[in-house]
Scaffold this motif. Structure first.
Motif, PDB file in Angstrom:
ATOM      1  N   LYS A   1      -4.568   1.738   1.134  1.00 57.09           N
ATOM      2  CA  LYS A   1      -4.489   3.477   2.287  1.00 57.09           C
ATOM      3  C   LYS A   1      -3.449   3.622   2.355  1.00 57.09           C
ATOM      4  O   LYS A   1      -3.175   4.877   3.064  1.00 57.09           O
ATOM      5  CB  LYS A   1      -4.414   2.024   3.861  1.00 57.09           C
ATOM      6  CG  LYS A   1      -3.932   3.162   4.786  1.00 57.09           C
ATOM      7  CD  LYS A   1      -4.329   1.989   6.600  1.00 57.09           C
ATOM      8  CE  LYS A   1      -3.388   2.565   7.543  1.00 57.09           C
ATOM      9  NZ  LYS A   1      -3.937   1.743   8.868  1.00 57.09           N
ATOM     10  N   LYS A   2      -2.348   3.165   2.028  1.00 60.14           N
ATOM     11  CA  LYS A   2      -0.670   3.417   1.747  1.00 60.14           C
ATOM     12  C   LYS A   2      -0.999   5.064   0.884  1.00 60.14           C
ATOM     13  O   LYS A   2      -0.683   5.796   0.936  1.00 60.14           O
ATOM     14  CB  LYS A   2       0.027   2.788   1.442  1.00 60.14           C
ATOM     15  CG  LYS A   2       1.942   3.665   2.022  1.00 60.14           C
ATOM     16  CD  LYS A   2       2.914   2.272   1.590  1.00 60.14           C
ATOM     17  CE  LYS A   2       4.108   3.190   1.111  1.00 60.14           C
ATOM     18  NZ  LYS A   2       5.075   2.494   0.898  1.00 60.14           N
ATOM     19  N   GLU A   3      -1.994   4.736  -0.142  1.00 56.34           N
ATOM     20  CA  GLU A   3      -1.548   5.406  -1.140  1.00 56.34           C
ATOM     21  C   GLU A   3      -3.146   6.589  -0.896  1.00 56.34           C
ATOM     22  O   GLU A   3      -2.172   7.679  -1.258  1.00 56.34           O
ATOM     23  CB  GLU A   3      -2.455   5.162  -2.809  1.00 56.34           C
ATOM     24  CG  GLU A   3      -1.998   3.852  -3.672  1.00 56.34           C
ATOM     25  CD  GLU A   3      -2.470   3.171  -4.212  1.00 56.34           C
ATOM     26  OE1 GLU A   3      -1.974   2.414  -5.461  1.00 56.34           O
ATOM     27  OE2 GLU A   3      -3.499   3.186  -4.517  1.00 56.34           O
TER      28      GLU A   3
ATOM     29  N   GLN B   1      -3.504   7.977   1.945  1.00 60.08           N
ATOM     30  CA  GLN B   1      -2.868   8.599   2.747  1.00 60.08           C
ATOM     31  C   GLN B   1      -1.638   9.750   2.376  1.00 60.08           C
ATOM     32  O   GLN B   1      -1.967  10.783   3.467  1.00 60.08           O
ATOM     33  CB  GLN B   1      -2.350   8.023   4.172  1.00 60.08           C
ATOM     34  CG  GLN B   1      -3.117   7.379   4.910  1.00 60.08           C
ATOM     35  CD  GLN B   1      -2.153   6.363   6.415  1.00 60.08           C
ATOM     36  OE1 GLN B   1      -1.596   6.262   6.918  1.00 60.08           O
ATOM     37  NE2 GLN B   1      -3.670   6.700   7.129  1.00 60.08           N
ATOM     38  N   SER B   2      -1.617   9.124   1.804  1.00 63.90           N
ATOM     39  CA  SER B   2      -0.094   9.716   0.770  1.00 63.90           C
ATOM     40  C   SER B   2      -0.923  11.576   0.281  1.00 63.90           C
ATOM     41  O   SER B   2      -0.445  12.367   0.697  1.00 63.90           O
ATOM     42  CB  SER B   2       0.867   9.380  -0.130  1.00 63.90           C
ATOM     43  OG  SER B   2       0.784   9.874  -0.816  1.00 63.90           O
TER      44      SER B   2
ATOM     45  N   ASP C   1      -7.509   8.547  10.131  1.00 61.09           N
ATOM     46  CA  ASP C   1      -5.643   8.751   8.774  1.00 61.09           C
ATOM     47  C   ASP C   1      -4.791   9.914   9.895  1.00 61.09           C
ATOM     48  O   ASP C   1      -3.548   9.819   9.557  1.00 61.09           O
ATOM     49  CB  ASP C   1      -6.201   9.464   7.339  1.00 61.09           C
ATOM     50  CG  ASP C   1      -6.969   7.784   6.862  1.00 61.09           C
ATOM     51  OD1 ASP C   1      -6.074   7.121   6.928  1.00 61.09           O
ATOM     52  OD2 ASP C   1      -7.207   7.888   5.055  1.00 61.09           O
TER      53      ASP C   1
END
Lengths: 193, 193
Positions: free
Chosen positions: B5-7, B9-10, B41
């Motif tokens: 998720k972090k990747e 969203q970035s 997101d």
């Protein structure tokens, strides 16, 4: 110089035979009489009104059906059709077609009439416009009747067919366009792919 | 390979910054997740939806008024305008714009959006199309959003101005046109006649 009634009616008959799509308005102007006079002349001479004249000329040869789209999706009224050869439609320019400010017909309505005629003339279930080169040669105003004539002028490789459309008001060209159409199959004369 | 998720969203943030007009549908496809995931997101990242993004980008610079026609006669919604320079409009393709048979947008609606934008960008009370060279480069279907961008590319003699219009769906060109426009006076930079 005003002609007498007999001379005028004789010339009127000749003129309409030569130019069957001419309107009463244009005839009145050319003969320098009122539109009412032209109408009475036509009644005495048994010459039907323009729309009827166009239809009677056209439907004699019209025994084909539009294939590429439902007929009610054609912009304007189709009055003649020979698939993969030629088609004619008429569109009356009303308030919905013009700029509110100056009553001049908006380009996309003239384009829509011509483009949908170019689609309708194609003898295929699928016909899509790929490109077009168009000219607006004279302003059209509310109340005028536009007659569009489409002619298939050639077919190219890759299932492309070229259609030329010329639109007239009173025999004067108001729009011309060359449309390149994509179709799902070649014309019947060509190779089937 | 799914990103965490972090990747995601970035990368999503970077992508939207690079292509502010990209839709949630296109993002979902490119990230191989559902549209709902993209929406969530965006909410977490505080990124507004496409229409709001376009408007906020555009209206910062938009302090001009359409002159050549009443704004409600423009086909599509104008979201950016600098007279005699450039303009942007968006049009959502709905059932009324497509062939009933295959849901493909009809050419005259794409043409109408582009042509009326070419009229709207002209800094004059009167602007009429004299000719156009147009290409339909990709089929547009019901549900898609078309973004048209007009750019004044030159002015010629006889009160003519040339406007180029490119229309996009998800950054892909679907229509291109070069419109030659007649106006009642020259551009302000030119000689007044």
């Amino acid at each position: 110089m005003k002609r007498n009634k007999k001379e005028r009616q004789s010339l009127l008959k000749e003129t309409i035979e030569a130019k069957p799509f001419i309107t009463d308005e244009a005839l009145a102007k050319s003969f320098d009489v009122s539109i009412q006079t032209i109408r009475l002349d036509r009644m005495e001479l048994n010459i039907p009104e323009l729309r009827e004249r166009i239809k009677s000329v056209a439907t004699n040869n019209w025994n084909e059906t539009v294939k590429a789209l439902p007929i009610d999706e054609v912009i304007g009224e189709i009055i003649d059709l020979e698939l993969d050869k030629r088609a004619i439609s008429i569109m009356d320019v009303t308030a919905e077609h013009v700029f509110s400010r100056n009553k001049i017909a908006r380009g996309h309505h003239l384009f829509a009439q011509a483009n949908s005629l170019a689609v309708a003339v194609i003898n295929d279930e699928l016909a899509l416009t790929t490109n077009a080169d168009i000219k607006f040669t004279r302003q059209v105003v509310q109340g005028e009747r536009v007659i569009a004539k489409a002619r298939v002028v050639g077919s190219e490789k890759n299932n492309r067919t070229v259609v030329e459309v010329l639109s007239y008001v009173d025999n004067e060209t108001v729009f011309s366009g060359v449309f390149e159409m994509f179709r799902s199959t070649q014309e019947k004369e060509g190779n089937e792919s």
